[in-house]
Design an enzyme around this catalytic site. Structure first.
Site, PDB file in Angstrom:
ATOM      1  N   SER A   1      85.507  26.835  77.541  1.00  9.83           N
ATOM      2  CA  SER A   1      84.344  27.620  77.965  1.00  9.83           C
ATOM      3  C   SER A   1      83.739  27.018  79.239  1.00  9.83           C
ATOM      4  O   SER A   1      84.418  26.962  80.259  1.00  9.83           O
ATOM      5  CB  SER A   1      83.355  27.694  76.787  1.00  9.83           C
ATOM      6  OG  SER A   1      82.362  28.644  77.040  1.00  9.83           O
TER       7      SER A   1
ATOM      8  N   HIS B   1      85.504  34.064  71.106  1.00 13.78           N
ATOM      9  CA  HIS B   1      85.303  32.949  72.047  1.00 13.78           C
ATOM     10  C   HIS B   1      85.681  31.609  71.413  1.00 13.78           C
ATOM     11  O   HIS B   1      86.060  30.678  72.118  1.00 13.78           O
ATOM     12  CB  HIS B   1      83.845  32.935  72.512  1.00 13.78           C
ATOM     13  CG  HIS B   1      83.632  32.147  73.767  1.00 13.78           C
ATOM     14  ND1 HIS B   1      84.173  32.503  74.990  1.00 13.78           N
ATOM     15  CD2 HIS B   1      82.945  31.001  74.003  1.00 13.78           C
ATOM     16  CE1 HIS B   1      83.819  31.625  75.918  1.00 13.78           C
ATOM     17  NE2 HIS B   1      83.085  30.701  75.343  1.00 13.78           N
TER      18      HIS B   1
ATOM     19  N   ASP C   1      87.018  38.359  73.017  1.00 13.84           N
ATOM     20  CA  ASP C   1      85.965  37.442  73.481  1.00 13.84           C
ATOM     21  C   ASP C   1      84.819  38.252  74.102  1.00 13.84           C
ATOM     22  O   ASP C   1      85.016  38.922  75.126  1.00 13.84           O
ATOM     23  CB  ASP C   1      86.571  36.481  74.520  1.00 13.84           C
ATOM     24  CG  ASP C   1      85.621  35.363  74.907  1.00 13.84           C
ATOM     25  OD1 ASP C   1      84.393  35.538  74.777  1.00 13.84           O
ATOM     26  OD2 ASP C   1      86.112  34.312  75.347  1.00 13.84           O
TER      27      ASP C   1
HETATM   28  C1  MLT Z   1      79.418  29.487  78.258  1.00 11.86           C
HETATM   29  O1  MLT Z   1      78.800  29.843  77.290  1.00 11.86           O
HETATM   30  O2  MLT Z   1      79.555  28.308  78.514  1.00 11.86           O
HETATM   31  C2  MLT Z   1      79.981  30.533  79.160  1.00 11.86           C
HETATM   32  O3  MLT Z   1      80.872  31.296  78.498  1.00 11.86           O
HETATM   33  C3  MLT Z   1      80.634  29.988  80.337  1.00 11.86           C
HETATM   34  C4  MLT Z   1      79.696  29.305  81.269  1.00 11.86           C
HETATM   35  O4  MLT Z   1      78.502  29.569  81.223  1.00 11.86           O
HETATM   36  O5  MLT Z   1      80.201  28.505  82.072  1.00 11.86           O
END
Ligand code: MLT
Length: 211
Positions: free
Chosen positions: A112, A194, A163
């Site tokens: 992520s 996710h 996702d």
């Molecule tokens: C997250 O929740 O971290 C997002 O999907 C990605 C990000 O903000 O870099």
């Protein structure tokens, strides 16, 4: 064994020494709200014997640690991402030298937000990594790698088919940005949301074993 005088490290981190010299060192980059402990088990599962270098994100979003700031959901400041990417690359240079890791074989494994900064490391500081496993990554910096800058480097992108956080076209767009630099890429779509699944672990292990 550390080879240089202990520097002032810019990121709090864990270093787990490797036990198999043939296994590449891994740079573990956690997701939003995680910390340097989060991906240690994943690292051991996908590459037993690898040295694990795991920094803690230094951006605090209401108590959730990240590697760069988020203005709102999936909205970022490109200049801040660039600055944070260079800061992390400089830490990687410093930490690999100090801990005696082979920086030329270093593979980032990011989830992520950690996958997103692993991707920008490849785009902006290609010398920092030999490759990356990008788990649930998206395009956060819409800038192709410089031609030839990623020749000989590899990236595995594992995208979750359901996702809700990663826009559907982003994995292929990110793959194209990396390919512009000559990276050898593989994009896998996992039947998942996710969160990571055992299939991500299998794909990453297999891909690493093919190096
Ligand atoms: C997250 O929740 O971290 C997002 O999907 C990605 C990000 O903000 O870099």
């Amino acid at each position: 064994m550390p080879r240089t005088a202990k520097p002032q490290f810019t990121y709090q981190h864990i270093l787990e020494p490797g036990t198999d010299p043939a296994a590449p060192p891994l740079l573990l980059l956690h997701g939003t709200g995680g910390d340097e402990h989060d991906l240690l088990r994943l690292g051991r599962a996908i590459s037993p014997g690898s040295a694990l270098l795991s920094p803690r994100g230094d951006v605090n979003e209401g108590g959730a640690l990240r590697f760069f700031a988020r203005l709102s959901l999936n909205v970022f400041d490109p200049q801040e991402i660039i600055q944070r990417t260079h800061a992390l690359a400089d830490f990687v240079t410093q930490a690999t030298a100090y801990h005696g890791l082979d920086a030329r074989r270093l593979i980032a494994v990011g989830f992520s937000n950690g996958a997103n900064i692993a991707a920008t490391l490849m785009l902006l500081r290609p010398e920092a990594l030999a490759g990356a496993v990008l788990l649930r990554s998206m395009v956060v910096l819409d800038q192709p790698a410089a031609p030839g800058s990623l020749a000989g480097k590899r990236a595995l992108l594992c995208h979750g088919s359901t996702d809700p956080l990663v826009p559907a076209d982003h994995p292929a767009r990110l793959e194209a940005l990396l390919r512009a630099g000559g990276a050898e890429t593989r994009l896998e779509t996992i039947p998942a949301s996710h969160a990571l699944t055992p299939q991500d672990v299998d794909r990453a292990r297999t891909w690493l074993g093919q190096a």
